[in-house]
Design a protein around this motif. Structure first.
Motif, PDB file in Angstrom:
ATOM      1  N   ARG A 106       0.833  -1.197   0.000  1.00  0.00           N
ATOM      2  CA  ARG A 106       0.000   0.000   0.000  1.00  0.00           C
ATOM      3  C   ARG A 106       0.866   1.244   0.000  1.00  0.00           C
ATOM      4  NH1 ARG A 106      -2.323  -3.982   2.608  1.00  0.00           N
ATOM      5  NH2 ARG A 106      -4.539  -4.379   2.315  1.00  0.00           N
ATOM      6  N   THR A 136      -2.088   5.694   2.106  1.00  0.00           N
ATOM      7  CA  THR A 136      -3.076   4.723   2.560  1.00  0.00           C
ATOM      8  C   THR A 136      -2.741   4.233   3.958  1.00  0.00           C
ATOM      9  OG1 THR A 136      -3.403   4.000   0.281  1.00  0.00           O
ATOM     10  CG2 THR A 136      -4.226   2.543   2.020  1.00  0.00           C
ATOM     11  N   ASN A 196      -5.171   4.487   7.189  1.00  0.00           N
ATOM     12  CA  ASN A 196      -5.508   3.357   8.055  1.00  0.00           C
ATOM     13  C   ASN A 196      -5.099   3.620   9.502  1.00  0.00           C
ATOM     14  OD1 ASN A 196      -6.676   1.678   6.081  1.00  0.00           O
ATOM     15  ND2 ASN A 196      -4.667   0.996   5.383  1.00  0.00           N
TER      16      ASN A 196
END
Length: 280
Positions: free
Chosen positions: A109, A113, A117
């Protein structure tokens, strides 16, 4: 009296320790009070840090941490630290574990990202924590107190200001009379001077506490105007002058704290007030 009889009863878990700290906070010496405030404000740091790093962050000597632990019945600091670690294990959910896995997976990722998260995981931890911390009876008392007010004065500065600003917007839509304290022309004191005991205030402040917010809340409380507050510690200046106060400790990601739990609490309070007024 023997030493064994004089030894204080050791709290069995984090909640018992927190309750004991709050019960004895007015009796603690200055340095132990400093450690207590830091511990309740930063439970994750107490769980994961070393005595040296925690002492540095709390601005005390490592020996003060040992004295603090012994004051509450522990043989040493490591024993007290186990309570904070147990607290984290008890609150860990499978959903949080999945989010942590995503956060740590940097190979598949992009960095942005991972940041997303990380903040999502922090928001989940924050909301989970405040859901367990808010006493339903205390929340109902706060709703009733604010719903009866002719005007609700909303007090917040700095990081807390978005909370009061959005509450003012929502109260306007819900036809609840309120006054946002935070005027651009610096007329806050004149605005608050118009408040009467038939009104009420909702104040928000997080560490490091905005001195203006604390002073305004104390001024209203001294005039018998009820104050309800949202803050992050029993050692907050708002807790001392509030009829009802609520504790929210926002989890952070990379040192940045969101307002996820605070906003959820504020909107629940806002809508509950409007609903109670509608039924009255």
């Amino acid at each position: 009296m023997t030493d064994a009889a004089a030894k204080p009863l050791t709290p069995a878990d984090y909640d018992a320790l927190r309750a004991t700290i709050l019960e004895r906070k007015n009796e603690l010496p200055k340095r132990l009070t400093q450690v207590a405030a830091y511990a309740l404000d930063n439970p994750d740091e107490i769980a994961f840090g070393t005595a040296a790093s925690i002492a540095l962050s709390a601005d005390v000597q490592p020996s003060t941490l040992v004295r603090f632990a012994q004051h509450f019945g522990f043989d040493g600091f490591s024993g007290l630290q186990q309570l904070f670690r147990a607290r984290l294990r008890e609150r860990t959910s499978s959903y949080e574990e999945r989010l942590r896995t995503l956060e740590q997976d940097g190979t598949a990722r992009a960095e942005s990202t991972n940041i997303f998260n990380g903040f999502l995981a922090a928001a989940h931890r924050s909301i989970d924590a405040i859901g367990a911390a808010v006493d339903p009876d205390s929340f109902e008392r706060a709703v009733t107190l604010l719903a009866r007010a002719d005007t609700i004065y909303l007090i917040a500065k700095r990081r807390s200001y978005p909370i009061s600003s959005y509450m003012a917007y929502a109260f306007g839509k819900l036809r609840v009379s309120c006054q946002l304290v935070g005027t651009a022309n610096g007329m806050d004191d004149d605005l608050l001077a118009m408040a009467t005991p038939r009104d009420a205030a909702f104040a928000v402040s997080f560490s490091p506490y905005a001195p203006e917010s604390a002073a305004q809340a104390r001024t209203l409380a001294a005039r018998d105007i009820p104050v309800v507050s949202l803050t992050d510690s029993a050692f907050s200046p708002l807790a001392e002058c509030s009829r009802e106060w609520f504790e929210v400790v926002e989890a952070d990601h990379a040192g940045f704290r969101s307002l996820s739990a605070s906003m959820a609490f504020a909107m629940a309070l806002t809508v509950s007030i409007a609903e109670q007024r509608r039924r009255a």
